[in-house]
Design a protein around this motif. Structure first.
Motif, PDB file in Angstrom:
ATOM      1  N   LYS A   4       0.404  -1.275   0.200  1.00  0.00           N
ATOM      2  CA  LYS A   4       0.283   0.275  -0.050  1.00  0.00           C
ATOM      3  C   LYS A   4       1.035   0.872  -0.363  1.00  0.00           C
ATOM      4  O   LYS A   4       0.753   2.299  -0.990  1.00  0.00           O
ATOM      5  N   ALA A   5       2.085   1.142   0.760  1.00  0.00           N
ATOM      6  CA  ALA A   5       3.115   2.815   0.986  1.00  0.00           C
ATOM      7  C   ALA A   5       4.535   1.663   1.248  1.00  0.00           C
ATOM      8  O   ALA A   5       4.539   1.203   1.926  1.00  0.00           O
ATOM      9  N   ARG A   6       5.229   2.549   0.453  1.00  0.00           N
ATOM     10  CA  ARG A   6       6.802   2.557   1.019  1.00  0.00           C
ATOM     11  C   ARG A   6       6.995   3.486   1.260  1.00  0.00           C
ATOM     12  O   ARG A   6       6.640   4.350   1.414  1.00  0.00           O
ATOM     13  N   ILE A   7       6.900   3.036   3.374  1.00  0.00           N
ATOM     14  CA  ILE A   7       7.531   4.115   4.404  1.00  0.00           C
ATOM     15  C   ILE A   7       8.864   4.753   4.639  1.00  0.00           C
ATOM     16  O   ILE A   7       9.511   5.172   5.038  1.00  0.00           O
ATOM     17  N   MET A   8       9.624   3.291   4.392  1.00  0.00           N
ATOM     18  CA  MET A   8      11.424   3.990   4.303  1.00  0.00           C
ATOM     19  C   MET A   8      11.792   2.988   3.164  1.00  0.00           C
ATOM     20  O   MET A   8      11.531   2.053   3.109  1.00  0.00           O
ATOM     21  N   ASP A   9      13.029   3.334   3.267  1.00  0.00           N
ATOM     22  CA  ASP A   9      14.270   3.149   1.463  1.00  0.00           C
ATOM     23  C   ASP A   9      14.965   2.754   2.603  1.00  0.00           C
ATOM     24  O   ASP A   9      15.101   3.419   3.776  1.00  0.00           O
ATOM     25  N   GLY A  10      16.281   2.396   2.070  1.00  0.00           N
ATOM     26  CA  GLY A  10      16.947   2.212   2.696  1.00  0.00           C
ATOM     27  C   GLY A  10      18.728   3.051   3.050  1.00  0.00           C
ATOM     28  O   GLY A  10      18.612   2.718   4.827  1.00  0.00           O
ATOM     29  N   ARG A  11      18.661   4.194   2.742  1.00  0.00           N
ATOM     30  CA  ARG A  11      18.771   5.666   3.418  1.00  0.00           C
ATOM     31  C   ARG A  11      18.099   5.955   4.492  1.00  0.00           C
ATOM     32  O   ARG A  11      18.455   6.702   5.384  1.00  0.00           O
ATOM     33  N   ALA A  12      16.572   5.959   4.289  1.00  0.00           N
ATOM     34  CA  ALA A  12      15.941   6.214   5.865  1.00  0.00           C
ATOM     35  C   ALA A  12      16.210   5.169   6.501  1.00  0.00           C
ATOM     36  O   ALA A  12      16.407   5.673   7.979  1.00  0.00           O
ATOM     37  N   MET A  13      15.957   3.999   6.665  1.00  0.00           N
ATOM     38  CA  MET A  13      16.620   2.767   7.260  1.00  0.00           C
ATOM     39  C   MET A  13      17.751   3.580   8.889  1.00  0.00           C
ATOM     40  O   MET A  13      18.394   3.376   9.226  1.00  0.00           O
ATOM     41  N   ASP A  14      19.096   3.680   7.687  1.00  0.00           N
ATOM     42  CA  ASP A  14      20.067   4.320   8.429  1.00  0.00           C
ATOM     43  C   ASP A  14      20.213   4.848   9.467  1.00  0.00           C
ATOM     44  O   ASP A  14      20.801   5.194   9.653  1.00  0.00           O
ATOM     45  N   ARG A  15      19.306   6.138   8.254  1.00  0.00           N
ATOM     46  CA  ARG A  15      19.301   7.325   9.548  1.00  0.00           C
ATOM     47  C   ARG A  15      18.177   7.030  10.508  1.00  0.00           C
ATOM     48  O   ARG A  15      19.023   7.219  12.101  1.00  0.00           O
ATOM     49  N   ALA A  16      17.559   5.799  10.672  1.00  0.00           N
ATOM     50  CA  ALA A  16      16.339   5.585  12.322  1.00  0.00           C
ATOM     51  C   ALA A  16      17.782   4.808  13.197  1.00  0.00           C
ATOM     52  O   ALA A  16      17.749   5.206  14.033  1.00  0.00           O
ATOM     53  N   VAL A 148      12.826   3.719  18.806  1.00  0.00           N
ATOM     54  CA  VAL A 148      11.540   3.384  18.269  1.00  0.00           C
ATOM     55  C   VAL A 148      12.025   3.865  16.465  1.00  0.00           C
ATOM     56  O   VAL A 148      13.050   5.934  16.555  1.00  0.00           O
ATOM     57  N   GLY A 149      12.358   3.271  15.550  1.00  0.00           N
ATOM     58  CA  GLY A 149      13.354   4.096  14.447  1.00  0.00           C
ATOM     59  C   GLY A 149      12.013   4.377  13.732  1.00  0.00           C
ATOM     60  O   GLY A 149      11.939   5.702  13.231  1.00  0.00           O
ATOM     61  N   LYS A 150      10.624   4.635  14.175  1.00  0.00           N
ATOM     62  CA  LYS A 150       9.423   5.401  12.896  1.00  0.00           C
ATOM     63  C   LYS A 150       8.279   4.558  13.672  1.00  0.00           C
ATOM     64  O   LYS A 150       7.883   3.712  13.945  1.00  0.00           O
ATOM     65  N   VAL A 162       9.319  -5.570   6.575  1.00  0.00           N
ATOM     66  CA  VAL A 162      10.260  -5.264   6.308  1.00  0.00           C
ATOM     67  C   VAL A 162      11.615  -6.377   5.397  1.00  0.00           C
ATOM     68  O   VAL A 162      11.330  -7.005   6.041  1.00  0.00           O
ATOM     69  N   LYS A 163      12.417  -5.294   4.562  1.00  0.00           N
ATOM     70  CA  LYS A 163      12.985  -5.876   3.473  1.00  0.00           C
ATOM     71  C   LYS A 163      14.748  -5.739   4.243  1.00  0.00           C
ATOM     72  O   LYS A 163      14.724  -4.298   4.507  1.00  0.00           O
ATOM     73  N   MET A 164      15.455  -6.733   4.306  1.00  0.00           N
ATOM     74  CA  MET A 164      17.336  -6.374   4.503  1.00  0.00           C
ATOM     75  C   MET A 164      18.050  -6.660   3.631  1.00  0.00           C
ATOM     76  O   MET A 164      17.986  -8.087   4.028  1.00  0.00           O
ATOM     77  N   GLU A 165      19.054  -6.191   3.581  1.00  0.00           N
ATOM     78  CA  GLU A 165      19.620  -6.809   1.715  1.00  0.00           C
ATOM     79  C   GLU A 165      20.373  -7.745   2.863  1.00  0.00           C
ATOM     80  O   GLU A 165      20.295  -9.049   1.609  1.00  0.00           O
ATOM     81  N   GLU A 166      20.726  -7.818   4.214  1.00  0.00           N
ATOM     82  CA  GLU A 166      21.399  -9.631   4.301  1.00  0.00           C
ATOM     83  C   GLU A 166      20.148 -10.495   4.704  1.00  0.00           C
ATOM     84  O   GLU A 166      20.677 -11.745   4.639  1.00  0.00           O
TER      85      GLU A 166
END
Length: 180
Positions: A4-16, A148-150, A162-166
């Motif tokens: 429905k909605a993308r709420i964080m990309d990789g950069r936003a995850m890193d910032r959090a 909490v990140g978000k 949640v998708k993680m590269e690893e």
């Protein structure tokens, strides 16, 4: 399951994660007695990423452990006759440490409760804190995250993906419709 909605990309995850790392350092007045314990599955790479963020700030990397809560779940009999056990690997004593449990999503609180029980069976930490990337609400137990990140309000007909590269080969967080 439809996104429905993308709420964080990789950069936003890193910032959090960078912000959470700073909050962990501040709350614990440094990292001398801090250890991170990732809850299987995506809490493990999150804990490892947090440890690297903390190391960049403090110059000292906290110890990182891996926690499998399979046998501490209150829904174990509902899940499967043969649950998949991933294994716990905490190569340090939890006694006297500030343990930061790390997970991707906080929902009902049952995973966090199971993780605390598993951790308490291993020793007596000076305190247990909880860090999550996403808090989606809908608690069934009186549990809250310390870091909490978000915060993402959701309905019970939605899930957080949640998708993680690893684990998944990509980074990002989405809200998805459960029954579509």
């Amino acid at each position: 399951m439809r996104e429905k909605a993308r709420i964080m990309d990789g950069r936003a995850m890193d910032r959090a994660l960078i912000r959470i790392a700073h909050e962990i350092i501040e709350r614990n007045k440094g990292t001398e007695h801090v250890a991170l314990v990732g809850i299987h599955r995506r809490g493990v790479p999150l804990a490892q990423r947090l440890a690297r963020c903390i190391e960049q700030v403090e110059g000292d990397k906290p110890q990182v452990g891996v926690l499998d809560i399979t046998y501490y779940r209150d829904d174990l009999s509902i899940l499967s006759a043969h649950p998949e056990v991933k294994g716990t690997d905490i190569p340090f004593s939890v006694d006297g440490k500030a343990i930061v449990l790390v997970d991707d999503v906080l929902y009902t609180g049952r995973t966090a409760r199971a993780a605390m029980e598993a951790l308490m069976d291993m020793g007596r930490a000076s305190c247990i804190q909880l860090a999550v990337l996403i808090d989606r609400g809908h608690r069934e137990l009186p549990i809250r995250a310390d870091f909490v990140g978000k915060n993402v309000p959701t309905s019970k007909e939605e899930i957080i993906s949640v998708k993680m590269e690893e684990v998944d080969g990509e980074n990002g967080v989405s809200v998805c419709a459960l029954n579509e």
